[in-house]
Design a protein around this motif. Structure first.
Motif, PDB file in Angstrom:
ATOM      1  N   PHE A 182       0.695  -1.210   0.049  1.00 18.82           N
ATOM      2  CA  PHE A 182      -0.082   0.080  -0.079  1.00 18.82           C
ATOM      3  C   PHE A 182       0.912   1.348  -0.014  1.00 18.82           C
ATOM      4  CE2 PHE A 182      -3.112  -3.060   1.089  1.00 18.82           C
ATOM      5  CZ  PHE A 182      -4.095  -2.525   0.941  1.00 18.82           C
ATOM      6  N   VAL A 183       0.343   2.210  -0.970  1.00 20.39           N
ATOM      7  CA  VAL A 183       1.173   3.529  -0.641  1.00 20.39           C
ATOM      8  C   VAL A 183      -0.123   4.661  -0.975  1.00 20.39           C
ATOM      9  CG1 VAL A 183       2.662   5.136  -2.106  1.00 20.39           C
ATOM     10  CG2 VAL A 183       3.018   2.593  -2.262  1.00 20.39           C
ATOM     11  N   ALA A 184       0.092   5.502  -0.080  1.00 22.61           N
ATOM     12  CA  ALA A 184      -0.911   6.512   0.071  1.00 22.61           C
ATOM     13  C   ALA A 184      -0.321   7.891   0.071  1.00 22.61           C
ATOM     14  CB  ALA A 184      -1.862   6.201   1.481  1.00 22.61           C
ATOM     15  N   ALA A 185      -1.310   8.745  -0.123  1.00 31.01           N
ATOM     16  CA  ALA A 185      -0.936  10.169  -0.027  1.00 31.01           C
ATOM     17  C   ALA A 185      -2.112  11.028   0.771  1.00 31.01           C
ATOM     18  CB  ALA A 185      -0.612  10.797  -1.670  1.00 31.01           C
ATOM     19  N   MET A 186      -1.633  12.106   1.216  1.00 30.74           N
ATOM     20  CA  MET A 186      -2.715  12.863   2.097  1.00 30.74           C
ATOM     21  C   MET A 186      -2.297  13.955   2.617  1.00 30.74           C
ATOM     22  SD  MET A 186      -2.624  10.955   5.817  1.00 30.74           S
ATOM     23  CE  MET A 186      -2.941  12.202   6.886  1.00 30.74           C
ATOM     24  N   GLY A 187      -3.006  15.090   2.638  1.00 28.02           N
ATOM     25  CA  GLY A 187      -2.754  16.449   3.258  1.00 28.02           C
ATOM     26  C   GLY A 187      -2.893  16.502   4.707  1.00 28.02           C
ATOM     27  N   PRO A 188      -2.202  17.325   5.499  1.00 28.28           N
ATOM     28  CA  PRO A 188      -2.520  17.494   6.589  1.00 28.28           C
ATOM     29  C   PRO A 188      -3.569  17.792   7.073  1.00 28.28           C
ATOM     30  CG  PRO A 188      -1.477  19.709   5.885  1.00 28.28           C
ATOM     31  CD  PRO A 188      -1.591  18.571   4.819  1.00 28.28           C
ATOM     32  N   PRO A 189      -4.415  17.406   8.205  1.00 31.62           N
ATOM     33  CA  PRO A 189      -5.649  17.563   8.757  1.00 31.62           C
ATOM     34  C   PRO A 189      -6.185  19.020   8.889  1.00 31.62           C
ATOM     35  CG  PRO A 189      -4.376  15.800  10.251  1.00 31.62           C
ATOM     36  CD  PRO A 189      -3.494  16.396   9.512  1.00 31.62           C
ATOM     37  N   GLY A 190      -7.372  19.311   8.424  1.00 30.97           N
ATOM     38  CA  GLY A 190      -7.930  20.523   8.319  1.00 30.97           C
ATOM     39  C   GLY A 190      -8.635  20.614   6.977  1.00 30.97           C
ATOM     40  N   GLY A 191      -9.652  21.658   7.103  1.00 31.35           N
ATOM     41  CA  GLY A 191     -10.377  21.939   5.881  1.00 31.35           C
ATOM     42  C   GLY A 191     -11.018  20.902   4.993  1.00 31.35           C
ATOM     43  N   GLY A 192     -11.549  19.814   5.983  1.00 31.90           N
ATOM     44  CA  GLY A 192     -12.485  18.701   5.368  1.00 31.90           C
ATOM     45  C   GLY A 192     -11.489  17.528   5.359  1.00 31.90           C
ATOM     46  N   ARG A 193     -10.368  17.565   5.718  1.00 28.86           N
ATOM     47  CA  ARG A 193      -9.318  16.508   5.882  1.00 28.86           C
ATOM     48  C   ARG A 193      -9.360  15.954   7.366  1.00 28.86           C
ATOM     49  NH1 ARG A 193      -6.320  19.457   1.948  1.00 28.86           N
ATOM     50  NH2 ARG A 193      -5.260  20.496   3.519  1.00 28.86           N
ATOM     51  N   ASN A 194      -9.247  14.777   7.623  1.00 32.14           N
ATOM     52  CA  ASN A 194      -9.618  14.216   9.135  1.00 32.14           C
ATOM     53  C   ASN A 194      -8.265  13.658   9.583  1.00 32.14           C
ATOM     54  OD1 ASN A 194     -12.491  14.735   9.316  1.00 32.14           O
ATOM     55  ND2 ASN A 194     -12.182  13.417   7.623  1.00 32.14           N
ATOM     56  N   HIS A 195      -8.324  13.444  10.801  1.00 27.84           N
ATOM     57  CA  HIS A 195      -7.276  12.757  11.574  1.00 27.84           C
ATOM     58  C   HIS A 195      -7.193  11.419  11.372  1.00 27.84           C
ATOM     59  CE1 HIS A 195      -5.066  16.052  13.856  1.00 27.84           C
ATOM     60  NE2 HIS A 195      -6.359  16.632  13.841  1.00 27.84           N
ATOM     61  N   VAL A 196      -6.084  10.781  11.129  1.00 24.84           N
ATOM     62  CA  VAL A 196      -6.001   9.169  10.665  1.00 24.84           C
ATOM     63  C   VAL A 196      -5.633   8.605  11.915  1.00 24.84           C
ATOM     64  CG1 VAL A 196      -5.288   7.181   9.496  1.00 24.84           C
ATOM     65  CG2 VAL A 196      -5.899   9.284   8.309  1.00 24.84           C
ATOM     66  N   THR A 197      -6.106   7.473  12.370  1.00 28.36           N
ATOM     67  CA  THR A 197      -5.933   6.529  13.687  1.00 28.36           C
ATOM     68  C   THR A 197      -4.341   6.286  13.727  1.00 28.36           C
ATOM     69  OG1 THR A 197      -6.407   4.825  14.763  1.00 28.36           O
ATOM     70  CG2 THR A 197      -6.950   4.584  12.639  1.00 28.36           C
ATOM     71  N   PRO A 198      -3.703   6.419  14.652  1.00 25.52           N
ATOM     72  CA  PRO A 198      -2.424   6.086  15.052  1.00 25.52           C
ATOM     73  C   PRO A 198      -1.882   4.522  14.597  1.00 25.52           C
ATOM     74  CG  PRO A 198      -2.816   7.580  16.732  1.00 25.52           C
ATOM     75  CD  PRO A 198      -4.229   7.179  15.976  1.00 25.52           C
ATOM     76  N   ARG A 199      -3.156   3.758  14.839  1.00 24.53           N
ATOM     77  CA  ARG A 199      -3.274   2.342  14.885  1.00 24.53           C
ATOM     78  C   ARG A 199      -3.073   1.890  13.276  1.00 24.53           C
ATOM     79  NH1 ARG A 199      -7.747  -0.537  18.592  1.00 24.53           N
ATOM     80  NH2 ARG A 199      -6.763   0.022  20.594  1.00 24.53           N
ATOM     81  N   TYR A 200      -3.306   2.570  12.307  1.00 21.67           N
ATOM     82  CA  TYR A 200      -3.196   2.690  10.799  1.00 21.67           C
ATOM     83  C   TYR A 200      -1.903   3.216  10.422  1.00 21.67           C
ATOM     84  CZ  TYR A 200      -4.265   2.496   5.924  1.00 21.67           C
ATOM     85  OH  TYR A 200      -4.201   2.287   4.527  1.00 21.67           O
ATOM     86  N   MET A 201      -1.520   4.647  10.940  1.00 25.50           N
ATOM     87  CA  MET A 201      -0.406   5.106  10.506  1.00 25.50           C
ATOM     88  C   MET A 201       0.835   4.405  10.917  1.00 25.50           C
ATOM     89  SD  MET A 201      -1.739   7.736   8.938  1.00 25.50           S
ATOM     90  CE  MET A 201      -0.227   8.645   8.823  1.00 25.50           C
ATOM     91  N   ARG A 202       0.697   3.563  11.985  1.00 25.99           N
ATOM     92  CA  ARG A 202       2.126   2.879  12.457  1.00 25.99           C
ATOM     93  C   ARG A 202       2.508   2.041  11.480  1.00 25.99           C
ATOM     94  NH1 ARG A 202       1.134  -2.242  14.669  1.00 25.99           N
ATOM     95  NH2 ARG A 202      -0.948  -2.675  14.823  1.00 25.99           N
ATOM     96  N   HIS A 203       1.800   1.550  10.447  1.00 31.07           N
ATOM     97  CA  HIS A 203       1.966   0.649   9.415  1.00 31.07           C
ATOM     98  C   HIS A 203       2.883   1.234   8.301  1.00 31.07           C
ATOM     99  CE1 HIS A 203      -0.204  -2.708  11.203  1.00 31.07           C
ATOM    100  NE2 HIS A 203      -1.048  -2.156  11.196  1.00 31.07           N
ATOM    101  N   PHE A 204       2.849   2.512   8.074  1.00 26.69           N
ATOM    102  CA  PHE A 204       3.444   3.120   7.251  1.00 26.69           C
ATOM    103  C   PHE A 204       4.963   3.718   7.595  1.00 26.69           C
ATOM    104  CE2 PHE A 204      -0.944   3.449   5.952  1.00 26.69           C
ATOM    105  CZ  PHE A 204      -1.076   2.950   4.407  1.00 26.69           C
ATOM    106  N   ASN A 205       5.692   3.747   6.512  1.00 31.31           N
ATOM    107  CA  ASN A 205       6.921   4.597   6.323  1.00 31.31           C
ATOM    108  C   ASN A 205       6.509   6.099   6.043  1.00 31.31           C
ATOM    109  OD1 ASN A 205       8.987   2.662   7.213  1.00 31.31           O
ATOM    110  ND2 ASN A 205       8.384   1.703   5.546  1.00 31.31           N
TER     111      ASN A 205
END
Length: 382
Positions: free
Chosen positions: A112-135
């Motif tokens: 999996f490869v993902a792209a996202m902007g910083p939270p705010g303006g319609g974008r939400n926080h992503v749970t750390p339980r998911y983010m820990r899997h990514f570099n």
């Protein structure tokens, strides 16, 4: 990274460079309305059955799933984001459950490869339980020096066949554009009444996208190039401003940039009149040029309106006053630009539908209009 730093383009380019005999790419784009069920069906449809309960890409390949705008899905009642929780289930357990037969589908050879902007303006926080899997990699914003280097190179290439005085404006035009962008981003911040006052690097690119439509046949001197530049800045930045105070502030900003860089004021560059550009005045030419006076322009629009009414099943009875003509020119510019999407905001009866219809006819495009009703739903949209 922030909007406009090239996350999607960079990843898409790298994925396209992967050898097709070893990798399969699956692209997803999340939005606020993305559902876990739809996300699962898209991924499942791209995978083959290896053996009972085990699915993956064709033998000998790895599947790379690219998720754009990862943090856009809207949280549900308890704060979770179902599409992201589905992806986390694969990260934690190596698969997910089949929605019809309710057995566990083990998915193998996936990345999996993902792209996202910083939270705010319609974008939400992503749970750390998911983010820990990514570099995690952060794409930094471009500095003013980097922006000037990038756009100076592009503009200098375009101006190679222009006159010497036009070429001489290249570096200063780029610096002025970057200065306008940084100033308006810092000064005109979004508020509840002006929530669309969000500016990013794509706006800088759109200014030069308009300037690059110029031709040595239509730009004879430096003043004409400066006039085109201020027109593109107005179309990109000023057309979204909602009141006279902001518009006057932006006009003052343009005037100060021209005086500081070229020792010329805005009135001298534009000739003291409203400058509009387009490519529809001459039937045998598609050159992007300055449009004539309002009387000639209104007569041309009226003639095109008569031509439209002569063949349309739904003729329009419009009075084309100067402000309406300017709006048609603005809409036309967007329609004829690559990736030109327009959002017209106004009160009822302000002419959004009629002027868009006329602009579409002038551009010789076909028009498809959605008929909304009480029962209009996702199925009708598709």
């Amino acid at each position: 990274g922030n909007t406009g730093t090239g996350k999607t383009i960079l990843l898409a380019q790298r994925l396209n460079e992967l050898p097709s005999d070893a990798f399969q790419t699956i692209q997803l784009s999340f939005s606020a309305q993305t559902e876990a069920r739809v996300t699962q069906s898209i991924v499942d449809s791209q995978l083959d059955k290896r053996r009972k309960g085990v699915y993956g890409p064709p033998y000998g390949k790895r599947a790379v799933v690219f998720i754009d705008d990862l943090n856009m899905p809207q949280p549900e009642e308890y704060g979770a984001q179902p599409p992201i929780e589905l992806m986390r289930q694969w990260m934690d357990h190596g698969g997910w459950y089949d929605l019809k037969e309710l057995f566990f589908r083990q998915l193998v050879d996936l990345q999996f490869v993902a792209a996202m902007g910083p939270p705010g303006g319609g974008r939400n926080h992503v749970t750390p339980r998911y983010m820990r899997h990514f570099n995690q990699l952060w794409l930094t914003d471009y500095s003013a020096c980097s922006l000037e280097r990038i756009f100076s190179t592009i503009l200098a290439w375009h101006l190679a066949d222009f006159g010497g005085d036009v070429k001489a404006t290249c570096s200063k035009l780029v610096a002025c554009t970057v200065a306008v962008y940084t100033t308006i981003s810092a000064e005109l911040l979004p508020t509840p009444a002006k929530s669309h006052y969000t500016f990013n690097l794509r706006d800088v690119a759109k200014v030069f996208q308009g300037v690059l439509q110029s031709s040595p046949k239509t730009i004879g001197g430096a003043d004409e190039m400066l006039c085109l530049w201020q027109h593109e800045c107005r179309r990109v930045f000023a057309d979204r401003l909602v009141d006279d105070a902001d518009s006057l502030w932006f006009t003052t900003l343009l005037d100060s940039q021209l005086k500081g860089a070229f020792n010329k004021d805005l009135a001298t560059v534009t000739g003291g009149t409203t400058a509009l550009y387009g490519d529809f005045m001459k039937d045998d030419s598609s050159l992007y040029e300055r449009l004539p006076g309002m009387d000639v322009l209104t007569a041309k629009m009226s003639a095109m309106l008569d031509d439209f009414n002569a063949v349309s099943k739904r003729p329009m009875s419009l009075v084309l006053f100067p402000f309406a003509v300017e709006h048609v020119c603005r809409i036309l510019r967007i329609l004829k630009s690559p990736f030109g999407n327009a959002l017209l905001v106004g009160v009822g009866g302000s002419g959004r539908q009629s002027l868009t219809t006329l602009a579409t006819a002038v551009a010789d495009f076909s028009l498809f209009q959605i008929e909304l009703s009480k029962n209009y739903d996702t199925t009708a949209w598709r």
